[in-house]
Motif scaffolding. Structure first.
Motif, PDB file in Angstrom:
ATOM      1  N   HIS A  94      -3.384   2.546  -3.410  1.00 43.33           N
ATOM      2  CA  HIS A  94      -3.354   1.096  -3.613  1.00 43.33           C
ATOM      3  C   HIS A  94      -2.291   0.721  -4.652  1.00 43.33           C
ATOM      4  O   HIS A  94      -2.583   0.220  -5.744  1.00 43.33           O
ATOM      5  CB  HIS A  94      -4.732   0.581  -4.031  1.00 43.33           C
TER       6      HIS A  94
ATOM      7  N   CYS B 193      -7.102  -8.953  -4.192  1.00 44.23           N
ATOM      8  CA  CYS B 193      -8.253  -8.067  -4.407  1.00 44.23           C
ATOM      9  C   CYS B 193      -9.320  -8.721  -5.263  1.00 44.23           C
ATOM     10  O   CYS B 193     -10.428  -8.191  -5.396  1.00 44.23           O
ATOM     11  CB  CYS B 193      -7.791  -6.760  -5.055  1.00 44.23           C
TER      12      CYS B 193
ATOM     13  N   GLY C 220       0.836  -1.195   0.000  1.00 49.01           N
ATOM     14  CA  GLY C 220       0.000   0.000   0.000  1.00 49.01           C
ATOM     15  C   GLY C 220       0.862   1.233   0.000  1.00 49.01           C
ATOM     16  O   GLY C 220       2.095   1.161   0.069  1.00 49.01           O
TER      17      GLY C 220
END
Length: 399
Positions: A197, A213, A178
């Motif tokens: 992200h 994800c 991140g």
């Protein structure tokens, strides 16, 4: 005269850390397990309890335990590390201190509303939680919150590796990847507070690999700790299938493997590692130890992941052009087996105008999120134009 005092809280999937920040100093740090599978209400209850315990630890704040107020402090302006205490005390509040709470928490957090916009399953039922409102109701204190990586970015800009700069990018590289971008003292959170992200930019090295994800071919799938471990296991499997001797680490001129860590010198051959699960690394930490000991497949896996991340960061640097990129997280603790290919791949992507941007290691460790969370109270977290952006002060050293 009332002195502002902040309970800074870092909420992760496995632990919650909290400490007091008064006059720029972090102290009375406590750590408790996160009840991650018990639901959002249990997590909120735990945050409220540890916040009350931190307040009770501050001298003059109430019925503190016998050890309250002890321990070292961290100066948020110098970055000197403090020490953890343990246990939970009772609530207290001094009339000389005006308490508030600043939080850096897992998930996508809207700092304007204090709502968890979205979250992974690491915290069950966390998505949709009205974090600031519910915690304020439990404690009677005002609360502000941002994403935990964003809090790390703020902390490093206040008192860490990027202090004194006008623009910086913090990259947390560990279980996930991140980031947080700060420019002109402002943390950019973007639409739906989703900025940062970095792990979900496309990567050719991750082609076809599933990402946590739900997508595929994202850099996190190959460059995160779990991604590197998975790459190692694929390399070991392929080596055992081929069984043609030592694996070639890289194309000529590509590898950063030290001479002492060549396949012929390695005490751990690919065939032995892949055929004996009992001796194969079971975690990224173990894999890092194997790489440092000369395991050629472990070295290769870190090389692949580092190059993928370095290339991605080079592309991002061409777009954002920060003064510095700060690397934190578990992977930043690796030696040159990881850092050297990261820097080389990063530099190879930079356009001439972006040359000179440095990759530097984060300085504050896990305290960065606490210092950043406390800094949410330096200015309003919502800009005048309504953006969900947090103001961060530019902390310039005067040497």
């Amino acid at each position: 005269m009332t002195l502002p005092a902040t309970v800074a809280v870092d909420v992760g999937g496995t632990k919650i850390r909290a400490g007091s920040v008064i006059d720029g100093r972090l102290a009375h740090v406590r750590r408790v397990p996160t009840p991650a599978t018990a639901g959002a209400q249990a997590v909120l209850d735990t945050i409220a309890e540890v916040a009350a315990a931190v307040i009770a630890d501050v001298p003059g704040s109430g019925d503190a335990e016998s050890g309250a107020g002890g321990g070292d402090a961290t100066d948020a302006r110098s970055g000197v590390r403090g020490a953890d205490d343990s246990g939970v005390g009772s609530t207290g509040c001094s009339g000389d201190l005006a308490w508030r709470i600043g939080i850096g928490a897992a998930g996508v957090i809207d700092p304007a509303t204090g709502v968890v916009v979205s979250a992974t399953d690491s915290l069950v039922g966390w998505a949709g939680t009205e974090l600031t409102a519910e915690l304020s109701a439990r404690t009677g204190l005002p609360v502000r919150a941002v994403n935990d990586v964003h809090a790390h970015a703020l902390g490093e800009s206040f008192a860490g590796a990027s202090r004194g700069t006008r623009s910086s990018l913090l990259v947390a590289a560990g279980t996930g990847i991140g980031g947080g971008f700060i420019t002109d003292g402002r943390l950019l959170t973007g639409r739906n507070s989703a900025a940062g992200h970095i792990g979900h930019v496309p990567s050719a090295a991750a082609a076809g690999l599933d990402c946590p994800c739900g997508g595929t071919s994202h850099v996190e799938a190959i460059a995160s700790g779990p991604g590197i471990l998975a790459a190692y296991r694929r390399l070991a499997y392929e080596s055992a299938e081929i069984d043609t001797g030592p694996v070639e680490l890289a194309a000529p001129g590509e590898s950063h493997v030290p001479a002492a860590a060549t396949p012929s010198d390695s005490p751990t051959s690919a065939a032995v590692t892949s055929s004996n699960p009992a001796t194969a690394p079971a975690s990224t930490r173990e894999l890092g130890a194997a790489a440092s000991a000369g395991d050629p497949l472990a070295i290769r896996a870190f090389d692949i992941g580092a190059r993928a991340l370095g290339s991605a960061l080079g592309g991002i640097a061409n777009v954002l052009a920060p003064e510095v990129i700060v690397i934190g997280g578990g992977l930043a603790e690796m030696d040159e087996i990881w850092w050297a290919p990261l820097r080389e791949a990063f530099a190879a992507e930079l356009i001439p105008a972006a040359s000179g941007i440095e990759l530097v290691k984060a300085e504050l460790g896990q305290d960065a999120a606490l210092i950043g969370a406390a800094g949410l109270w330096d200015d309003s977290p919502v800009s005048e134009d309504g953006d969900s952006a947090s103001r961060a002060r530019t902390n310039k050293e005067t040497n």
